[in-house]
Every structure is written in structure tokens, then in C-alpha cells.
Scaffold this motif. Sequence first.
Motif, PDB file in Angstrom:
ATOM      1  N   GLU A   1      58.785  22.724  28.655  1.00  0.00           N
ATOM      2  CA  GLU A   1      59.803  22.829  29.697  1.00  0.00           C
ATOM      3  C   GLU A   1      59.148  22.571  31.046  1.00  0.00           C
ATOM      4  OE1 GLU A   1      62.108  26.360  27.227  1.00  0.00           O
ATOM      5  OE2 GLU A   1      61.682  26.623  29.358  1.00  0.00           O
ATOM      6  N   ARG A   2      59.531  21.467  31.698  1.00  0.00           N
ATOM      7  CA  ARG A   2      58.857  21.066  32.935  1.00  0.00           C
ATOM      8  C   ARG A   2      59.182  22.007  34.091  1.00  0.00           C
ATOM      9  NH1 ARG A   2      56.365  16.293  32.777  1.00  0.00           N
ATOM     10  NH2 ARG A   2      56.779  14.897  31.017  1.00  0.00           N
ATOM     11  N   GLN A   3      60.404  22.557  34.136  1.00  0.00           N
ATOM     12  CA  GLN A   3      60.757  23.418  35.260  1.00  0.00           C
ATOM     13  C   GLN A   3      59.979  24.725  35.226  1.00  0.00           C
ATOM     14  OE1 GLN A   3      64.995  23.859  35.201  1.00  0.00           O
ATOM     15  NE2 GLN A   3      65.395  21.729  35.853  1.00  0.00           N
ATOM     16  N   SER A   4      59.967  25.358  34.072  1.00  0.00           N
ATOM     17  CA  SER A   4      59.229  26.632  33.956  1.00  0.00           C
ATOM     18  C   SER A   4      57.771  26.431  33.581  1.00  0.00           C
ATOM     19  CB  SER A   4      59.895  27.512  32.893  1.00  0.00           C
ATOM     20  OG  SER A   4      59.886  26.858  31.626  1.00  0.00           O
ATOM     21  N   ARG A   5      57.379  25.189  33.215  1.00  0.00           N
ATOM     22  CA  ARG A   5      56.004  24.865  32.813  1.00  0.00           C
ATOM     23  C   ARG A   5      55.538  25.818  31.694  1.00  0.00           C
ATOM     24  NH1 ARG A   5      53.372  21.231  35.374  1.00  0.00           N
ATOM     25  NH2 ARG A   5      51.358  22.038  34.634  1.00  0.00           N
TER      26      ARG A   5
END
Length: 1198
Positions: free
Chosen positions: A142-146
Motif C-alpha cells: 500500500e503506497r499511501q500507508s507504506r
Amino acid sequence: MPEPTKENEAPAPAPAPPPEEPNKETEAGNAPPKDEEEGSPAIALPPGLGSRALERKDSEWSLGESPATEEQVKQNTNSELSTLFVEKPQTGTVKVGANITFIAKVKAEDLLRKPTVKWFKGKWMDLASKAGKHLQLKETFERQSRIYTFEMQIIKAKENYAGNYRCEVTYKDKFDSCSFDLEVHESTGTTPNIDIRSAFKRSGEGQEDAGELDFSGLLKRREVKQQEEEPEIDVWELLKNANPNEYEKIAFQYGITDLRGMLKRLKRMRRVEKKSAAFAKILDPAYQIDKGGRVRFVVELADPKLEVKWYKNGQEIRPSTKYIFEHKGCERIMFINNCQLTDDSEYYVTAGDEKCSTELFVREPPIMVTKQLEDTTAYCGERVELECEVSEDDANVKWFKNGEEIIPGPKSRYKVKVEGKKHILIIEGATKADSAEYSVMTTGGQSSAKLTVDLKPLKILTPLTDLTVKLGKEICLKCEISENVTGKWTKNGLPVQEGDRLKVVHKGRIHKLVIDSALIEDEGDYVFTPDAYSVTLPAKVHVIDPPKINLDGLDADNTVTVIAGNKLRLEIPISGEPPPKVIWSRADKAITEGSGRIRAESYPDSSSLIIDVAEREDSGVYNINLKNEAGEAHASIKVKVVDIPDPPVAPNVTDVGDDWCIMNWEPPVYDGGSPILGYFIERKKKQSSRWMRLNFELCKETTFEPKKMIEGVAYEVRIFAVNAIGISKPSMPSKPFVPLAVTSPPTLLAVDSVTDTTVTMKWRPPDQIGAAGLDGYVLEYCFEGSLKSTSAKQSDENGEAAYDLSAEEWIVANTDLIDKTKFTITGLPTDAKIFVRVKAVNAAGASEPKYYSQPILVKEIIEPPKIRIPRHLKQTYIRRVGEAVNLVIPFQGKPRPELTWKKDGEEIDKNQINIRNSETDTIIFIRKAERSHSGKYDLQVKVEKFVESASIDIQIVDRPGPPQLVKIEDVWGENVALSWTPPKDDGNAAITGYTIQKADKKSMEWFTVIEHYHRTNATITELVIGNEYYFRVFAENMCGLSENATMTKESAVIAKDGKVYKNPVYEDFDFTEAPMYTQPLVNTYAIAGYNATLNCSVRGNPKPKITWMKNKVAIVDDPRYRMFSNQGVCTLEIRKPSPYDGGTYCCKAVNDLGTAEVECKLEVKGGLSFCRLLLQGVPPNIIDSYLRDLQSSNPEEY
């Protein structure tokens, strides 16, 4: 999904009833015929099994976690240091045939790349290779939450999927792991009917189903339940009818240590059994006996004439006191006396082409608790030890806390210590939560005791104190109590909530409340209350607001500019409670309020400075001071009155070159109230009055570099300052200076030697010295920890990296300039690392330093001794009597070796032979050699415990003595046959020949007849008939002819009538021989890019054919190799080798009489470090060790 082939953990134990004592001798009973397809007999377990542990010599049942391997301990340690999981997989339950998913999440905020995740079943089985129909592994990001999400999905679960699983995540040096369990319950159905009478062979012997079942999932904490004692239990029936989830519980309860083997035998059992043709009665499937007992194996043959042989693990058993054989009709009996654990094995008997087998289990007596646990009372934080003793050394026991099993491990607070029969449970830093009932359990008993942990009496070592702090400052409330317990902070009766400004710190017995940037609302009554205690520690905090001065309306440097003659009114906003008192001042002189050209005016929220008709002298710094009860405030305001600047001070010439100089100056004391825009520079010769401007654009800096000057001529320079108003008057001229050039940096700075306290450096003179000459050198060093920065420069002319190292303090090694290019730095601490640089100094100053490229370790490296015997001394060293002997034998070794010389095993007489030793060689000197100096000289070089020896053979030779006796054997015709015996003294050298002379008796004038004659008999021909001759013989060796000759006692008369002499017939000598190497190949180091040669010498007749091979492959038509052969010396030249050219080289010589081979190893070293160290004389083995250490300490740089 495949199952692991070994057990992972041990199950929680349950108390077992006291075992019954079985019979000491077990008889074989009737058994069904052997299964032909399986190749193993059907079995029946004796009814006595079940109350004893079935110990196996090749398996071990662990009562706790198996000992962690070195790798596991390292991983556990890393997992304690770093936590990567943000969500760990949780234990789950699923029914047979259903699906279940386990999820693990890792936060990638601090990670540069994706971490590595592995799923395991048990402790070793990697599930990545088992993915397929029933197991799927998936990962998302998940790129937003890394956050990385890793999933393991089990599809259509089976009963044998139950067990313990583990998820591991690694990233560089970080490691984290999590264990979880999977329980699989049956949905519907009944337990299949298993035929217990099937083949019963040992597990792990190469069968296809070896290790197919796994029950490690049952290894969980279970409560200890007391079971009623049963007279006798058939374990086979229990396993046959039990749920698979109960297998391991039964195994521990009844002492089964080879559960896996028993289960595999249950699986391979067959219902149909065929009758044996050779055996009327076969062995029982299994026998059980106590340790030290006697067991009896019986088979009955169908034909008593058949020969019977007994085997144990495939090895035939011979009769002995331990193994006794009996024959009773058709029965064949074998007794095994005094059974031990080593007898626990598989046995079989053969009759003809058939055989039947059985298993013998030897069990040990149960483990009893001989010393009970005792109730213990302790305080929080103390170390608690619960101790008991059992009946056997190193026995397996289990510990429980309130009925829950204690699993010791690297992360557990509980440690178990075993000392023989003594078992100790250790609790480090006990807490009240550790108060419980602890019990220990063995296979034959248990013991329990209560542990009570109380709080220690609390003492206040440092109470809280009232604080008065300024607004914006830090508030720190600190107290110290006698115990390491937590506590709560309150403010005005309400709990304190931690935030960005407020931090609660607890370190041991010290508690702190820290508030950053105090506000007015932080004022109040604070109380600290230790947990579990009724003691309170109060303190009051008072926040005050000091006065402030607002200078936002001014420039960044608080400067106000005014034109001369104008009026200045400067208004400054102020604040503070109570209103502060305002005082304006200049140069410590107060400015009063009221009338005057310079005055001040004050108001409640501001203060003003007024200057009427500004003058140049009004420029300066004006101070405003505020003061009230909370404190003081100060500010400085710079007032500038614009005017042309004052002339700068005389410039300074800081550095001088061959045709240039570097000059700098200070700005004018008064810049005219306006920033200096730049400077004009002028110069002139000292003897001239004409100034010449050097720049037509303003110089913005206070430094300038005039160029194109004449070396050796004196010059002066001056400066003009320029601002927005105009140009100042010129400065005073600088001091006269003469352009001179410093030398270039010294070259080839290298380490000559290192000891525990000194470092010797050597270098070469500068490439360019210049007209000023060279006065000497300055050597400086600094320790590695004092460096501020390190930056790489361009490579120098030798390709070595040079570094510009700036240090806080460079230490000068030599107080006075030195002329030599070598210096020893003394007084250094051992094991320190230093950087070294050297400068060349002349009349113009010091040159740029030459740095050594890397830190130098101040520690003398122990270098094993090695003697370098020169090539000419590897053979016997020969000298003549009276000549001087001067032999230099180099050697290596650090620190300075101890040398010992011996001659023929005895000490050398130093009065006759001089020995001189240095750090790198030893010299043996004999001024006038004598034959007594011949012998074997042994040299021993010792460095600490390392010893190297070498021998030299010295042979002192002299001219030989004359032959002992010369006789005339025969005279015929014109011929005389002579014979003689070799000389008694050969001069310590081999006799190389003889010289024969003759003399007429009348004149006795000697003439040489034969020279360099090798035999001890000769025939002299062409003599004059009628004359009478005498003969004499000289002996000859490498030193020459003997001083005297031996003459014949009688003369030979050549008569006119002589005898006819028949010449003897000689056979030709056979010079043929097979190839033989007189000098073999030697192992060699080569440097990448530099030609290498391999040499050896061979002889043989006829001349052998030479073939070179690399790694057993012939070298043919390869342009990188050149082969030479001259006078038996064979040479292989390798052009510019690379590491690929390393290997084993062989030289093969072949002729009609045979073949000979020699070989050596060639290792090609590459890299600048290896080449430089080798050129400095460092032995290759020391270089290898140094490079390996360097690579292990800095793996990222190599």
C-alpha cells in the motif's frame, strides 16, 4: 501440503502412573505370515508396553524446547533489537476441508527496499517450495500507508496440517519473527480402523513415506491433570483408536520416544498376511525389556536342516557371553544378556532365502524427584532460584506456573539451569506477577512450591522541589525513590497527559516530568504518586513572563540608515508584565528623556530614540534595556550615518609564490555608513614611485592575488575602499615582499616499519624545488579520532589515492627540520591509529602536505620467521684454503628474531668465525678459511613461538697430496705400463685427474706426457729405444696440482728387442636414461597485469619432449603463453596474467625410456594494495591475512 520429517517441539506433559516392572525375559509368540509386498513381517506388541518409555538409541524425546542453534540464537538476538512487524499472524482454528488465511504486515517507512519474508512450519521447513494446490503465498504493498502485507492461505485443510508455524522477516541486519498455531478439527466421520499388525520398521531409513506425518502442532501448553493409575495399557491399541490430535499427549504420558516411527509403521500395516515357507513360527513384531534385563528371541523352522543366521542392523551376530544361541528341535533361540541402550535396534533372522525381523526396545527406569521444591519469599527486582534434584543426571523435566507450562528461551524471563541431578528455575528481576505456585514434573514424580514476591519498603531519596521558570523555558520535575516502580503524575488533581511538549521519563529509580517551552497555563500544583504505594511527592510550578523587545520592523541585522543632516525618530514596540522600565544608552552612557539633540521618549507599549540633525559621529550601536520582576531584555540597534569610508589599514601579504602573492586586508574602521561595494588594488616596485592599478572591476572580497611579478624583486601594494558615496583615500603601503616559490609536495610517502610504539616513514624529495631551494622536512601526525572531515582528491602520479584531511590538531613529530627522507615517530600508544603527512620547507614556507593514504595501526605485526637462502648456497659452498668466506643470508620476521648458529650440531667458536646479525640478514665471515672450517652450518631463526631453520654446507678445499706409490708394471717395446694409488690427502675435494711426467736418466729433465688423466694406470708410448726413464705423477683436484709428485723408485729401460703389446678392447658406455627433473617447479604468486614465468630443469637421453599443461589440459597454440627450452631448462611465460590464469600448472617430459612430471600452483593477485605491499617487501602470506581482515571489517567498501 508436504509435512516435515522431524519433530519440532515437545508437548506439555501429564502425570503418568507409576510404571509396572515388566518381565526380565520376553518370549516370542505366534505371528501371522510375512507380507511379501512390504518385505516386512506383521507384528504384535507384547502386552507389557505402555508403562515404560520406549527409548531408542537413534532418537531423543525432548521435554522442552530443543536447544537453539547458533543461527537461531543470533536471529533471536536480532529480533530483540529490532521489531519490523506492525501486525503479526494470530493462532487460528479451522475444520477439515475449510480454508484459512494468516496475515503479516511490515511497515516500510524506514526501509529502502522490500524486506524478505519466509513462512515455516515447525522450526525448519520452508513453505515457499510447497506452494500449490493447498498452499498459496501472496504479498501486496500500500503506497499511501507504506505497508507491506504478506498472506499465507491454506486451502482445504487436512488434519495433518495442524501444528506450529512461524513467519520470519529480515531486512539487512534487522530481524523479526512470530510463531502461531493452527488447529484442525474433524468435521464429521469416524476414526478409520487401522490394522496394528503390520510392518514395524525404524523411521528415516529411506522409505517413501518417511517423515510423512507431523504432530508438532500439538506442542502447546496444557494444564497438568492427574490421571488414575491403570494396571497395564496397550499403547498400540491407544494409538490405533485415538484421535490424531492426542498422539503426542499419549507419547509423553507413556514415555514413547519414537512416536514418528510407530505411526509410520501403523500406516504401512496390511490386513492380508502370507504364510512363510521357511518359518513355522516367526519373531514377534516387537520386544520390550528393561535396561540390564535379558531378552529371548524364538523362531520355529519348517525344516530343521535350514541354516539360521541372526543379524543386528544388518551385521551378523556371533556367539559370545552376551549373545547365546540354542537349538531345540525346530526352535532356534537367541538370548541377549545385560541389555543396554545400545541394544535398542532392529534384529532379523534368516533361514534360506527368507527372513523375519523384529524390534527391541530397551527402556530406562522413571525419573524420580529426590529433593522437593521449597516455598520461597522474595522482593520485587530480586533474582529468584527454585531448586530441586532428580534421580538421574541431565534428566528431562518440565516446569509449570499455576499449571501452565514454562517454556524457557532467549526471549523468556525464565531460565533453566541443569547441574547433573540438580535443576534450577531462575527468574531475573522478579515482579508481583511472578507470585504463583510453581511445580516441576518428571516421568516418575512431581513437586510444587509457592513463590511470594512482595514490594520493598519505599524511601524517598530525592523529593520534588518547587520551580519558578520563565515563559518558554523547560520545566523539569525530578525525584528519586528507592525502588524501580512506575508511577502517576497529576496536575491540580487531574492526570497528566503526555504530548509533544510534555514527556514523562522513567529510568530505574528516577522519575522525571519534562515540559518544553513553558506556557502560562503550565503553572500549577504537580504530584507524583508511585504505583502500589500510598506515598505522594508534591511540587509547585510558577511561570513568569519577562519583558520583550519587538524588532520585527528593522532589518535582519537591526540596522537603521540615516543621511547626515536629517532627523531620525526610531520607535520600538515593547511588552512585559509588569510594564518594564526602559533605558537607552550608547557606549555605556545613558540617554536621558527631555530636550537635547539625542533624546529618548517612553510610552506603555513602545519607546522612541530621537536624533536631530544626524552627524557622522552619531553612527554606532545604541542599546535599549528593559527590566521588570520577571527579568531583563536587551537589544542593540546599529545607526549608520552615510559618508565616504575611511581608508583601509595596510594590507598583509600572507603567501608568496614564484610570480604571485596572496594579500588580504581588513575593511575600513568606518565604512561611511554605507556598505563597502568593493576595493581597488595598486602595486609598485619598492624602488619605484609609480603605482599601477591591478583591477578595473571592484574586488568584492578582502583578499586578492596579484600575478605576473618578477621573482626576487621587492614589491609593495595598497588598497582603496569604495561605497555608494565614493572612493576612500589609499591605505598605507604593505610591507615589502619578494616573490618566492615553495616546493611541490614530497612524493612516495610510505611506511618503512612499525613497532608497538614507533612508526618509521620514508619519502622521496619533491619533484619541483624552485629557486628558494630546500631547507628540510616537517613530519606531522594526528590520531584517527581527531579528524573533522575526509574528502578524496584526484589520484596522484602513481595512481594512489590522496586525501585532504583536516584535523583539530596535527602533532609535529620533529621539532627541527630534517634533511633526510626518513624519520621515526616515537612515543606512540600501542594499538592506536594515526594519519601521517610530510611537508617540504624552504625560505618561501612549507609546501602542500603529502598525506599517507590510510590510517596506520601502531602495532608490530608478528611475522613468522622465514629464511631466504640464496640460490648459490642451496648447494655446497666451496672455497679454497686462505680465501675469505663472507655469506649473507637474508631472513624475515617481526619483532626482531633471535638467531642461533651451530656447526655440525655444536656451538660456533666465535674466535675463528665471526657472526654479525642485523634486522634483515645475518652474515657469517671467515677471514682466512681453513679446512677445519668445513662442515654443516645450521641457522635457526625464532620469533616468539615460531621457529625457522636452514642449513648450509661449506667445503674448504686445498691442493691434494701426491699419489702414494707409483710402480712400473711392465715394459715392452717403446711402451711402459705405469700404475699408482690415489693420494692419501685429496685436499677435501674430489681428485679430478693426474699429470704424468717422464725424465731421461741422463739429463733428469722432466717433460709432461699426459695431463688431466682420470685413471690410476697408464701406458706411456713412443719412448726412445735404448734410453732409461724415470716417471713421476702429480695428483690434481679443483685447486690444481699437488705441490709434490711421487716418482718411480726404479727406472724403465727401453730395450731394442721389445715385446708385442696388444691393445685392450673397451665396450661403448650407454648414456641413455629416462627423463628426470633436477629442479622442480615451485608454487608462485603473480601480480595481475605483470608477466609471470615458471621454470624447471630436466635431463634425459634421448632428449625428452616437453609438454606444458594447465589443470591437466595441454597448452597448445595459445598466444598468452610462450614456452622455451634451453640446455634442459624449461620455461613457461604467462603474458599479463589475470586471476583466471591461476591454477595448477604441470610440465611433462617424455622420451622412449619413460615419463616424468612436475607441477606447481600459481595464484594471481590483483589490486593496488596487494601490489604496493608486495613492492614494499611484505611477505605474501602477511598480505593475504591483512586483506582478509580489512575486507571483513569493511564489507561495504570491498
